[in-house]
Design a protein around this motif. Structure first.
Motif, mmCIF file in Angstrom:
data_model
loop_
_atom_site.group_PDB
_atom_site.id
_atom_site.type_symbol
_atom_site.label_atom_id
_atom_site.label_comp_id
_atom_site.label_asym_id
_atom_site.label_seq_id
_atom_site.Cartn_x
_atom_site.Cartn_y
_atom_site.Cartn_z
ATOM 1 N N ASP A 32 0.998 -1.242 -0.097
ATOM 2 C CA ASP A 32 0.024 0.014 0.048
ATOM 3 C C ASP A 32 0.820 1.177 0.057
ATOM 4 O O ASP A 32 0.469 2.359 -0.710
ATOM 5 N N LEU A 33 2.213 1.445 0.685
ATOM 6 C CA LEU A 33 2.687 2.313 0.816
ATOM 7 C C LEU A 33 3.314 2.701 -0.362
ATOM 8 O O LEU A 33 3.488 3.869 -1.062
ATOM 9 N N VAL A 34 3.647 1.783 -1.320
ATOM 10 C CA VAL A 34 4.415 1.977 -2.511
ATOM 11 C C VAL A 34 3.205 2.645 -3.362
ATOM 12 O O VAL A 34 3.649 3.493 -4.239
ATOM 13 N N GLU A 35 2.344 2.033 -3.342
ATOM 14 C CA GLU A 35 1.322 2.713 -4.175
ATOM 15 C C GLU A 35 0.805 4.088 -3.901
ATOM 16 O O GLU A 35 0.627 5.036 -4.755
ATOM 17 N N GLN A 36 0.865 4.396 -2.619
ATOM 18 C CA GLN A 36 0.779 5.810 -2.177
ATOM 19 C C GLN A 36 1.680 6.619 -2.436
ATOM 20 O O GLN A 36 1.570 7.901 -2.739
ATOM 21 N N MET A 37 2.752 6.036 -2.360
ATOM 22 C CA MET A 37 4.222 7.020 -2.638
ATOM 23 C C MET A 37 4.093 7.314 -4.242
ATOM 24 O O MET A 37 4.600 8.270 -4.532
ATOM 25 N N LYS A 38 3.616 6.405 -5.066
ATOM 26 C CA LYS A 38 3.574 6.623 -6.600
ATOM 27 C C LYS A 38 2.505 7.935 -6.861
ATOM 28 O O LYS A 38 2.544 8.884 -7.523
ATOM 29 N N GLY A 96 3.189 15.422 -6.766
ATOM 30 C CA GLY A 96 4.538 16.363 -6.472
ATOM 31 C C GLY A 96 4.321 16.709 -4.779
ATOM 32 O O GLY A 96 4.844 17.525 -4.743
ATOM 33 N N MET A 97 4.143 15.771 -4.258
ATOM 34 C CA MET A 97 4.025 15.734 -2.982
ATOM 35 C C MET A 97 5.414 15.415 -2.230
ATOM 36 O O MET A 97 5.552 14.384 -1.624
ATOM 37 N N ALA A 98 6.272 16.419 -2.236
ATOM 38 C CA ALA A 98 7.559 15.865 -1.951
ATOM 39 C C ALA A 98 8.068 15.600 -0.441
ATOM 40 O O ALA A 98 8.469 14.565 -0.207
ATOM 41 N N ASP A 99 7.351 16.193 0.546
ATOM 42 C CA ASP A 99 7.629 15.541 1.958
ATOM 43 C C ASP A 99 6.979 14.123 2.084
ATOM 44 O O ASP A 99 7.772 13.286 2.774
ATOM 45 N N GLU A 100 5.792 13.971 1.553
ATOM 46 C CA GLU A 100 5.224 12.526 1.764
ATOM 47 C C GLU A 100 6.219 11.545 0.896
ATOM 48 O O GLU A 100 6.492 10.316 1.490
ATOM 49 N N VAL A 101 6.719 11.824 -0.386
ATOM 50 C CA VAL A 101 7.616 10.787 -1.128
ATOM 51 C C VAL A 101 8.962 10.615 -0.173
ATOM 52 O O VAL A 101 9.485 9.602 -0.108
ATOM 53 N N LEU A 102 9.436 11.947 0.380
ATOM 54 C CA LEU A 102 10.608 11.496 1.264
ATOM 55 C C LEU A 102 10.280 10.728 2.460
ATOM 56 O O LEU A 102 11.122 9.806 2.747
ATOM 57 N N GLU A 103 9.219 11.005 3.244
ATOM 58 C CA GLU A 103 8.688 10.256 4.240
ATOM 59 C C GLU A 103 8.595 8.892 3.843
ATOM 60 O O GLU A 103 9.278 7.806 4.495
ATOM 61 N N GLY A 104 8.101 8.515 2.873
ATOM 62 C CA GLY A 104 7.636 7.152 2.422
ATOM 63 C C GLY A 104 9.065 6.469 1.966
ATOM 64 O O GLY A 104 9.058 5.310 2.416
ATOM 65 N N THR A 105 9.986 7.021 1.588
ATOM 66 C CA THR A 105 11.197 6.217 1.341
ATOM 67 C C THR A 105 11.903 6.043 2.581
ATOM 68 O O THR A 105 12.491 4.780 2.610
ATOM 69 N N LYS A 106 11.902 6.805 3.410
ATOM 70 C CA LYS A 106 12.355 6.627 4.774
ATOM 71 C C LYS A 106 11.694 5.377 5.413
ATOM 72 O O LYS A 106 12.534 4.492 5.868
ATOM 73 N N ILE A 107 10.501 5.407 5.191
ATOM 74 C CA ILE A 107 9.874 4.244 5.769
ATOM 75 C C ILE A 107 9.911 2.809 5.250
ATOM 76 O O ILE A 107 10.272 1.849 5.817
#
Ligand code: B1M
Length: 211
Positions: free
Chosen positions: A2-8, A14-25
């Protein structure tokens, strides 16, 4: 996942903070950096590319996507560019060609090259032949790489290589070319030494060139 789908989706939006956070998680969950890169970031950008082509997304939005992707890449960078051995195996000058401002692929290749043990000198985007020549003089690289993402800018790689040939540089310096619109046939046609299909393979190829 689910997180990968959310990150895509977040990358698309263009939600940079969320992509950054998802990468960390994902990393915290034990994901391999290469897998985070390919499954979430590169795949997300591929979807962006489709809608960009179809006129659903426009330049300002895609710039936001690029910004978000770069945020995630910033987290992966120390992992992908880390080497076990601090001794460098060569110097690699890399830059995007004249008329072309795409740099995400080039940056990724640069990270992987660092991971493979190269000292990477990144001369940025929109480089005329003079910039490559100046970088060769200044840094005396063991490999030089050019990136192009547009069918309109890739022929310029041939112009650069021809100039290298005239100056006797081509005999001594292996030239690698890469970017989405290229293929082996094109690389052969412009006399490039090597064609890098993707970042990981380009790093392997570069090692072989100096080894
Ligand atoms: Co551009 N753009 N863009 N764009 N853009 C493409 C490339 C396009 C395919 C989109 C589309 O229509 N589907 C299309 C090109 C069509 C064509 O030429 N046939 C296109 C267009 C048309 C344009 C503009 C002309 C749009 C306009 O203004 N109307 C304009 C041109 C600007 C210019 O350069 N003069 C433009 C602008 C932009 C943005 C600025 C908005 C932005 C770039 C932001 C940035 O880079 N900082 C952008 C983006 C993001 C894209 C897409 C969506 C994504 C590119 C990307 O980063 N991919 C792209 C569509 C797509 O490719 N699907 C598109 C992810 C990256 C990891 O992959 O770059 O392929 P890639 O790199 C790979 C490999 O190719 C390889 O390894 C990398 C990792 O595996 N590789 C190398 C790359 N370089 C290498 C070098 C090597 C070895 C391997 O050795 C040295």
């Amino acid at each position: 996942d689910d997180l990968v789908e959310q990150m895509k989706d977040d990358l698309y939006d263009g939600m940079a903070d969320e992509v950054l956070e998802g990468t960390k998680i994902l990393l915290e969950r034990g994901w391999d950096a290469n897998q985070v890169l390919s499954d979430a970031l590169v795949e997300g950008m591929r979807i962006v590319g489709v809608d960009f082509r179809d006129g659903i997304l426009f330049v300002p939005e895609v710039l936001q996507c690029a910004h978000a992707m770069k945020g995630g890449m910033g987290i992966l960078r120390p992992i992908l560019s880390a080497t076990e051995n601090s001794a460098k195996i060569g110097k690699y000058v890399i830059g995007t060609v004249k008329g072309d401002i795409h740099d995400i692929g080039k940056n990724l290749v640069g990270m992987m090259l660092e991971g493979a043990g190269f000292e990477v000198i990144d001369i940025g985007i929109n480089n005329p032949v003079e910039n490559y020549l100046a970088a060769i003089d200044e840094h005396e690289p063991t490999v030089l790489g050019m990136s192009a993402l547009l069918t309109t800018t890739m022929p310029y790689m041939g112009v650069v290589i021809e100039e290298f040939d005239k100056r006797g540089i081509l005999k001594e310096l292996p030239i690698m070319v890469g970017g989405a619109p290229l293929n082996q046939e094109f690389a052969d046609a412009i006399n490039a030494t090597a064609y890098g299909r993707d970042a990981a393979r380009s790093a392997e190829l570069a090692k072989a060139l100096v080894g």
